[in-house]
Design an enzyme around this catalytic site. Structure first.
Site, PDB file in Angstrom:
ATOM      1  N   VAL A 190       4.439  -6.917  -2.632  1.00 52.72           N
ATOM      2  CA  VAL A 190       5.272  -5.851  -2.141  1.00 52.72           C
ATOM      3  C   VAL A 190       4.509  -5.056  -1.522  1.00 52.72           C
ATOM      4  O   VAL A 190       3.090  -4.598  -1.703  1.00 52.72           O
ATOM      5  CB  VAL A 190       5.716  -4.754  -3.260  1.00 52.72           C
ATOM      6  CG1 VAL A 190       6.373  -3.665  -2.836  1.00 52.72           C
ATOM      7  CG2 VAL A 190       6.644  -5.545  -4.640  1.00 52.72           C
ATOM      8  N   CYS A 191       4.789  -4.957  -0.097  1.00 56.34           N
ATOM      9  CA  CYS A 191       3.890  -4.129   1.012  1.00 56.34           C
ATOM     10  C   CYS A 191       4.387  -2.840   1.077  1.00 56.34           C
ATOM     11  O   CYS A 191       5.406  -2.543   1.614  1.00 56.34           O
ATOM     12  CB  CYS A 191       3.996  -5.127   2.322  1.00 56.34           C
ATOM     13  SG  CYS A 191       2.851  -6.323   2.345  1.00 56.34           S
ATOM     14  N   LEU A 192       3.509  -2.049   0.669  1.00 57.36           N
ATOM     15  CA  LEU A 192       3.775  -0.546   0.656  1.00 57.36           C
ATOM     16  C   LEU A 192       2.642   0.376   0.871  1.00 57.36           C
ATOM     17  O   LEU A 192       1.478  -0.105   0.236  1.00 57.36           O
ATOM     18  CB  LEU A 192       4.733  -0.106  -0.560  1.00 57.36           C
ATOM     19  CG  LEU A 192       5.302   1.143  -0.462  1.00 57.36           C
ATOM     20  CD1 LEU A 192       6.594   1.335   0.354  1.00 57.36           C
ATOM     21  CD2 LEU A 192       6.077   1.490  -1.669  1.00 57.36           C
TER      22      LEU A 192
END
Length: 326
Positions: free
Chosen positions: A139-141
């Site tokens: 998850v890219c955040l």
């Protein structure tokens, strides 16, 4: 008889649907469970591990915040024997290519939490439904430290919370135009080129979302098995109506509870490929709904027989026989 059978199935399904709606209403947004044997991070720690008092207090504070503030479309389960583990499901919002879908995330609080952000894994089923959600589960955040951002977007140990992470995923990741989540693509947002590319991307995302539905129904995560079954039973007809509308040319995201959301948006149309792709995969989704007990979707009612036409056809056959016997 077939027509009567379909009506009885619809009536039965309606009564069952009410029971399942009640189950969903009573399903706690936050609750604790005894174990998480299928959790992605289960092997990264032990139930017997001793954590510092500060760590325990911080995690308990996170539980309290989640218990009191989760929105209606996010559900979380904590683990009693492994305080470092959480599991969350987010319902895709109306108006997005994720509408009606369920998206699952496994979370782990590291030993040094909250000095560092939590670890988050997305149950992708091998599908890349968003630039920020990889098929490997990453998850890219910015908030998670898995993507660069300014200081205010990064994890702040004294301020950031798990609730903030989940709400950010729902609002910033699973949004109406996920194409523009890709770095640099926001520069062409609002242009003909940007909107055209965004439309094609979102149409493909919806198809992947349908496949994610099938994946979740076939392999629901632990402690959410009943929730998955009841959610898709209740929403099955809305999902089928949306698919039929998209097959007929309605633009993606225009369907809300089986109706067209925006007349101006409805003047547009889904691409030819989108219509074909939805039509080709729709039966797979319907088959899974039928397995859940939505039996009327398996029935294709035949039009009622016109008695007058039947009598005319019978008379014609009688005349033909009498001529042939002469």
């Amino acid at each position: 008889m077939n027509h009567i059978k379909v009506i009885s199935l619809v009536q039965y399904s309606s009564s069952v649907k009410k029971l399942k709606e009640e189950f969903l209403r009573n399903f706690k947004r936050f609750d604790s469970v005894e174990d998480f044997s299928d959790h992605h991070y289960v092997s990264k720690g032990k139930a017997s591990k001793q954590h510092s008092k500060n760590w325990v207090k911080k995690v308990q504070d996170e539980w309290k915040i989640l218990n009191q503030n989760l929105p209606e479309t996010i559900f979380v389960r904590a683990c009693e024997s492994r305080m470092d583990l959480l599991r969350a499901v987010i319902i895709g919002a109306e108006g997005t290519p994720y509408h009606d879908g369920l998206f699952f995330f496994d979370i782990q609080f590291p030993d040094t939490y909250p000095s560092v952000p939590p670890n988050v894994y997305y149950h992708s089923g091998g599908l890349r439904i968003n630039p920020n959600l990889y098929n490997c589960g990453k998850v890219c955040l910015s908030l998670l430290g898995t993507w660069h951002g300014n200081a205010r977007q990064s994890w702040l140990p004294k301020e950031s919370t798990m609730l903030q992470v989940l709400v950010s995923i729902q609002a910033l990741v699973l949004n109406e135009q996920p194409y523009f989540n890709e770095p640099g693509y926001g520069l062409i947002k609002g242009t003909w080129l940007g909107e055209s590319k965004s439309k094609v991307y979102s149409e493909n995302v919806f198809l992947l979302s349908l496949k994610t539905m099938v994946y979740s129904m076939r392999k629901p995560p632990q402690h959410f098995e009943e929730y998955v079954q009841n959610h898709y039973f209740v929403r099955s007809h809305d999902i089928v109506k949306a698919c039929n509308a998209y097959k007929a040319g309605a633009p993606l995201g225009s369907m809300v509870k089986g109706g067209v959301q925006d007349l101006e948006q409805a003047r547009q149309s889904g691409s030819k490929k989108f219509k074909t792709d939805v039509a080709s995969f729709m039966q797979t989704v319907v088959d899974e709904f039928v397995k859940l007990g939505v039996k009327e979707l398996a029935e294709k009612p035949k039009p009622p027989v016109n008695n007058a036409n039947t009598e005319n056809q019978s008379k014609k056959k009688t005349r033909k026989r009498s001529r042939s016997s002469r």
